[in-house]
Design a protein around this motif. Structure first.
Motif, PDB file in Angstrom:
ATOM      1  N   PHE A  59      -7.052   6.511  -8.358  1.00 46.41           N
ATOM      2  CA  PHE A  59      -6.785   6.393  -6.919  1.00 46.41           C
ATOM      3  C   PHE A  59      -7.457   5.146  -6.366  1.00 46.41           C
ATOM      4  O   PHE A  59      -8.517   4.715  -6.865  1.00 46.41           O
ATOM      5  CB  PHE A  59      -7.302   7.635  -6.187  1.00 46.41           C
ATOM      6  CG  PHE A  59      -6.498   8.879  -6.438  1.00 46.41           C
ATOM      7  CD1 PHE A  59      -5.212   8.999  -5.913  1.00 46.41           C
ATOM      8  CD2 PHE A  59      -7.021   9.921  -7.193  1.00 46.41           C
ATOM      9  CE1 PHE A  59      -4.466  10.143  -6.141  1.00 46.41           C
ATOM     10  CE2 PHE A  59      -6.277  11.068  -7.422  1.00 46.41           C
ATOM     11  CZ  PHE A  59      -5.002  11.179  -6.901  1.00 46.41           C
ATOM     12  N   PRO A  60      -6.854   4.550  -5.327  1.00 44.01           N
ATOM     13  CA  PRO A  60      -5.557   4.899  -4.753  1.00 44.01           C
ATOM     14  C   PRO A  60      -4.431   4.463  -5.687  1.00 44.01           C
ATOM     15  O   PRO A  60      -4.608   3.534  -6.481  1.00 44.01           O
ATOM     16  CB  PRO A  60      -5.529   4.099  -3.442  1.00 44.01           C
ATOM     17  CG  PRO A  60      -6.373   2.912  -3.721  1.00 44.01           C
ATOM     18  CD  PRO A  60      -7.468   3.393  -4.636  1.00 44.01           C
ATOM     19  N   LEU A  61      -3.297   5.122  -5.575  1.00 49.35           N
ATOM     20  CA  LEU A  61      -2.142   4.760  -6.388  1.00 49.35           C
ATOM     21  C   LEU A  61      -0.892   4.727  -5.511  1.00 49.35           C
ATOM     22  O   LEU A  61      -0.825   5.373  -4.465  1.00 49.35           O
ATOM     23  CB  LEU A  61      -1.977   5.711  -7.573  1.00 49.35           C
ATOM     24  CG  LEU A  61      -1.773   7.203  -7.319  1.00 49.35           C
ATOM     25  CD1 LEU A  61      -0.317   7.546  -7.064  1.00 49.35           C
ATOM     26  CD2 LEU A  61      -2.303   8.004  -8.506  1.00 49.35           C
ATOM     27  N   VAL A  62       0.079   3.941  -5.942  1.00 52.49           N
ATOM     28  CA  VAL A  62       1.313   3.743  -5.183  1.00 52.49           C
ATOM     29  C   VAL A  62       2.340   4.792  -5.604  1.00 52.49           C
ATOM     30  O   VAL A  62       2.484   5.093  -6.795  1.00 52.49           O
ATOM     31  CB  VAL A  62       1.879   2.334  -5.426  1.00 52.49           C
ATOM     32  CG1 VAL A  62       3.220   2.151  -4.704  1.00 52.49           C
ATOM     33  CG2 VAL A  62       0.882   1.273  -4.965  1.00 52.49           C
ATOM     34  N   VAL A  63       3.021   5.355  -4.619  1.00 52.35           N
ATOM     35  CA  VAL A  63       4.134   6.273  -4.865  1.00 52.35           C
ATOM     36  C   VAL A  63       5.389   5.641  -4.273  1.00 52.35           C
ATOM     37  O   VAL A  63       5.395   5.237  -3.109  1.00 52.35           O
ATOM     38  CB  VAL A  63       3.894   7.650  -4.212  1.00 52.35           C
ATOM     39  CG1 VAL A  63       5.054   8.594  -4.526  1.00 52.35           C
ATOM     40  CG2 VAL A  63       2.574   8.246  -4.674  1.00 52.35           C
ATOM     41  N   LYS A  64       6.427   5.537  -5.080  1.00 48.73           N
ATOM     42  CA  LYS A  64       7.683   4.941  -4.602  1.00 48.73           C
ATOM     43  C   LYS A  64       8.838   5.903  -4.844  1.00 48.73           C
ATOM     44  O   LYS A  64       8.963   6.476  -5.930  1.00 48.73           O
ATOM     45  CB  LYS A  64       7.997   3.635  -5.343  1.00 48.73           C
ATOM     46  CG  LYS A  64       7.061   2.483  -5.058  1.00 48.73           C
ATOM     47  CD  LYS A  64       7.533   1.233  -5.793  1.00 48.73           C
ATOM     48  CE  LYS A  64       6.613   0.051  -5.549  1.00 48.73           C
ATOM     49  NZ  LYS A  64       7.071  -1.165  -6.257  1.00 48.73           N
ATOM     50  N   GLU A  65       9.658   6.063  -3.825  1.00 47.75           N
ATOM     51  CA  GLU A  65      10.940   6.718  -4.041  1.00 47.75           C
ATOM     52  C   GLU A  65      11.843   5.726  -4.770  1.00 47.75           C
ATOM     53  O   GLU A  65      11.749   4.514  -4.574  1.00 47.75           O
ATOM     54  CB  GLU A  65      11.567   7.120  -2.712  1.00 47.75           C
ATOM     55  CG  GLU A  65      10.764   8.167  -1.956  1.00 47.75           C
ATOM     56  CD  GLU A  65      11.455   8.608  -0.677  1.00 47.75           C
ATOM     57  OE1 GLU A  65      12.669   8.920  -0.744  1.00 47.75           O
ATOM     58  OE2 GLU A  65      10.804   8.632   0.374  1.00 47.75           O
ATOM     59  N   GLY A  66      12.708   6.255  -5.609  1.00 49.38           N
ATOM     60  CA  GLY A  66      13.580   5.373  -6.383  1.00 49.38           C
ATOM     61  C   GLY A  66      14.431   4.488  -5.507  1.00 49.38           C
ATOM     62  O   GLY A  66      14.678   3.323  -5.830  1.00 49.38           O
ATOM     63  N   LYS A  67      14.867   5.035  -4.369  1.00 45.99           N
ATOM     64  CA  LYS A  67      15.772   4.294  -3.499  1.00 45.99           C
ATOM     65  C   LYS A  67      15.124   4.070  -2.141  1.00 45.99           C
ATOM     66  O   LYS A  67      14.618   5.003  -1.521  1.00 45.99           O
ATOM     67  CB  LYS A  67      17.101   5.031  -3.357  1.00 45.99           C
ATOM     68  CG  LYS A  67      17.830   5.155  -4.689  1.00 45.99           C
ATOM     69  CD  LYS A  67      19.175   5.834  -4.575  1.00 45.99           C
ATOM     70  CE  LYS A  67      19.839   5.884  -5.956  1.00 45.99           C
ATOM     71  NZ  LYS A  67      21.154   6.570  -5.910  1.00 45.99           N
ATOM     72  N   GLY A  68      15.182   2.830  -1.703  1.00 46.04           N
ATOM     73  CA  GLY A  68      14.588   2.461  -0.423  1.00 46.04           C
ATOM     74  C   GLY A  68      14.672   0.962  -0.229  1.00 46.04           C
ATOM     75  O   GLY A  68      14.801   0.203  -1.194  1.00 46.04           O
ATOM     76  N   SER A  69      14.608   0.521   1.023  1.00 46.25           N
ATOM     77  CA  SER A  69      14.725  -0.900   1.345  1.00 46.25           C
ATOM     78  C   SER A  69      13.711  -1.289   2.409  1.00 46.25           C
ATOM     79  O   SER A  69      13.211  -0.436   3.152  1.00 46.25           O
ATOM     80  CB  SER A  69      16.143  -1.229   1.848  1.00 46.25           C
ATOM     81  OG  SER A  69      17.120  -0.903   0.890  1.00 46.25           O
ATOM     82  N   PHE A  70      13.429  -2.585   2.495  1.00 47.37           N
ATOM     83  CA  PHE A  70      12.556  -3.158   3.521  1.00 47.37           C
ATOM     84  C   PHE A  70      11.151  -2.558   3.493  1.00 47.37           C
ATOM     85  O   PHE A  70      10.508  -2.413   4.521  1.00 47.37           O
ATOM     86  CB  PHE A  70      13.175  -2.990   4.920  1.00 47.37           C
ATOM     87  CG  PHE A  70      14.548  -3.587   5.033  1.00 47.37           C
ATOM     88  CD1 PHE A  70      14.722  -4.962   5.012  1.00 47.37           C
ATOM     89  CD2 PHE A  70      15.660  -2.787   5.150  1.00 47.37           C
ATOM     90  CE1 PHE A  70      15.988  -5.518   5.112  1.00 47.37           C
ATOM     91  CE2 PHE A  70      16.925  -3.333   5.251  1.00 47.37           C
ATOM     92  CZ  PHE A  70      17.100  -4.707   5.230  1.00 47.37           C
ATOM     93  N   GLY A  71      10.690  -2.175   2.295  1.00 42.85           N
ATOM     94  CA  GLY A  71       9.347  -1.628   2.176  1.00 42.85           C
ATOM     95  C   GLY A  71       9.221  -0.169   2.576  1.00 42.85           C
ATOM     96  O   GLY A  71       8.129   0.409   2.507  1.00 42.85           O
ATOM     97  N   GLN A  72      10.327   0.439   3.002  1.00 43.39           N
ATOM     98  CA  GLN A  72      10.301   1.861   3.340  1.00 43.39           C
ATOM     99  C   GLN A  72      10.283   2.675   2.041  1.00 43.39           C
ATOM    100  O   GLN A  72      10.600   2.184   0.970  1.00 43.39           O
ATOM    101  CB  GLN A  72      11.520   2.235   4.188  1.00 43.39           C
ATOM    102  CG  GLN A  72      11.651   1.424   5.465  1.00 43.39           C
ATOM    103  CD  GLN A  72      10.445   1.579   6.374  1.00 43.39           C
ATOM    104  OE1 GLN A  72       9.971   2.678   6.614  1.00 43.39           O
ATOM    105  NE2 GLN A  72       9.939   0.454   6.873  1.00 43.39           N
ATOM    106  N   GLN A  73       9.905   3.937   2.151  1.00 45.11           N
ATOM    107  CA  GLN A  73       9.856   4.839   1.002  1.00 45.11           C
ATOM    108  C   GLN A  73       8.844   4.375  -0.066  1.00 45.11           C
ATOM    109  O   GLN A  73       8.992   4.653  -1.251  1.00 45.11           O
ATOM    110  CB  GLN A  73      11.243   5.017   0.361  1.00 45.11           C
ATOM    111  CG  GLN A  73      12.249   5.723   1.226  1.00 45.11           C
ATOM    112  CD  GLN A  73      12.886   4.806   2.273  1.00 45.11           C
ATOM    113  OE1 GLN A  73      13.256   3.669   1.983  1.00 45.11           O
ATOM    114  NE2 GLN A  73      13.024   5.306   3.484  1.00 45.11           N
ATOM    115  N   VAL A  74       7.825   3.637   0.386  1.00 40.02           N
ATOM    116  CA  VAL A  74       6.722   3.234  -0.486  1.00 40.02           C
ATOM    117  C   VAL A  74       5.422   3.695   0.178  1.00 40.02           C
ATOM    118  O   VAL A  74       5.191   3.415   1.352  1.00 40.02           O
ATOM    119  CB  VAL A  74       6.688   1.707  -0.701  1.00 40.02           C
ATOM    120  CG1 VAL A  74       5.510   1.322  -1.600  1.00 40.02           C
ATOM    121  CG2 VAL A  74       7.998   1.220  -1.307  1.00 40.02           C
TER     122      VAL A  74
END
Length: 285
Positions: free
Chosen positions: A133-148
């Protein structure tokens, strides 16, 4: 005059999307291409592809339509396969890994299902052990830095995961020295046509301009250029915005964006990537 289509989404009307369409259409006219704007909602009829041009600039993520067009014989820039790889960060990770391209250490989340979610989260102990930690979590699909997202504790990580249901997810090592900073290299036809350095001044760990970052013209090193071109070759894109992190171990590929907007980059660098894209489109025609 050569004929082609510009395929965009029928339901996205923000200033950024409208501005991108204008730049692309204007650049096509300069290049002597009659580029007709079409939306993905224009292809409902079975005969909607009759009389189609030889090629189309596919600036959308409607993969089923892209596949249908390719099956009808159209050459798409970018292709359905390339957009599909870039539109899902979990697939991008696998493609880059197979090609031996440097990226932050990444773990793909096991899949769940709608209405099931993650009632058992024991696997997160291994994720935390591997990445810390800390660690990054990303959704597979997303744009403009959203869903990160950035998870600082196991409680935060579990809380994030409880929201996602069956969405594709990945967990990634947080490169501390690059927090709020990255490079965007715009690649067209195997060449870096422009690059910027992005810096977030609002305390956000993401460097996207949509999240309050500022941008400056940047001349990439030979290694950064090589890495961006290798990432594009692996993802088989005709054009893309490649995001790099300048880590202590050297440059790392963060993302490859097949439909990357470039209005901000264009303003900072005075380079219009659409002109290079139109040269590719002309070749395809």
């Amino acid at each position: 005059m050569k004929q082609a289509w510009l395929v965009v989404n029928a339901f996205l009307h923000s200033d950024s999307f409208v501005g991108m369409e204008k730049v692309l259409l204007d650049s096509a006219r300069e290049a002597g291409i009659h580029l007709t704007r079409k939306t993905n909602a224009d292809f409902i009829r079975p005969d909607s592809l009759v009389g189609a041009p030889a090629a189309a600039l596919f600036f959308d993520k409607d993969l089923r339509l892209a596949k249908r067009m390719e099956m009808a014989g159209l050459r798409l820039l970018n292709s359905e396969a390339a957009i599909g790889v870039c539109d899902d960060k979990t697939l991008t990770t696998l493609v880059l890994e197979q090609a031996g391209i440097a990226q932050p250490k990444t773990i793909l989340s096991p899949k769940s299902y709608p209405g099931v979610g993650y009632d058992g989260m024991a696997f997160l102990q291994e994720v935390a052990s591997q990445l810390a930690f800390p660690l990054v979590v990303k959704e597979g699909k997303g744009s403009f830095g959203q869903q990160v997202y950035l998870a600082h504790t196991m409680a935060q990580l579990k809380q994030l995961l409880s929201q996602f249901g069956d969405r594709e997810l990945l967990f990634q090592h947080f490169v501390r020295e690059t927090a709020g900073k990255d490079l965007r290299l715009y690649v067209v036809g195997g060449e870096v046509v422009a690059a910027i350095r992005r810096q977030n001044n609002e305390g956000d760990f993401r460097a996207n301009l949509a999240n309050g970052s500022t941008a400056h013209n940047y001349t990439p090193t030979a290694e950064e250029t090589r890495l961006a071109l290798a990432a594009c070759a692996a993802c088989k894109v005709d054009f893309a915005g490649v995001d790099l992190l300048q880590s202590k171990q050297g440059p790392l590929v963060c993302e490859v964006n097949s439909n990357a907007h470039f209005l901000g980059l264009m303003e900072v660098t005075s380079v219009n990537p659409a002109r290079a894209i139109m040269r590719l489109l002309k070749e395809a025609l």
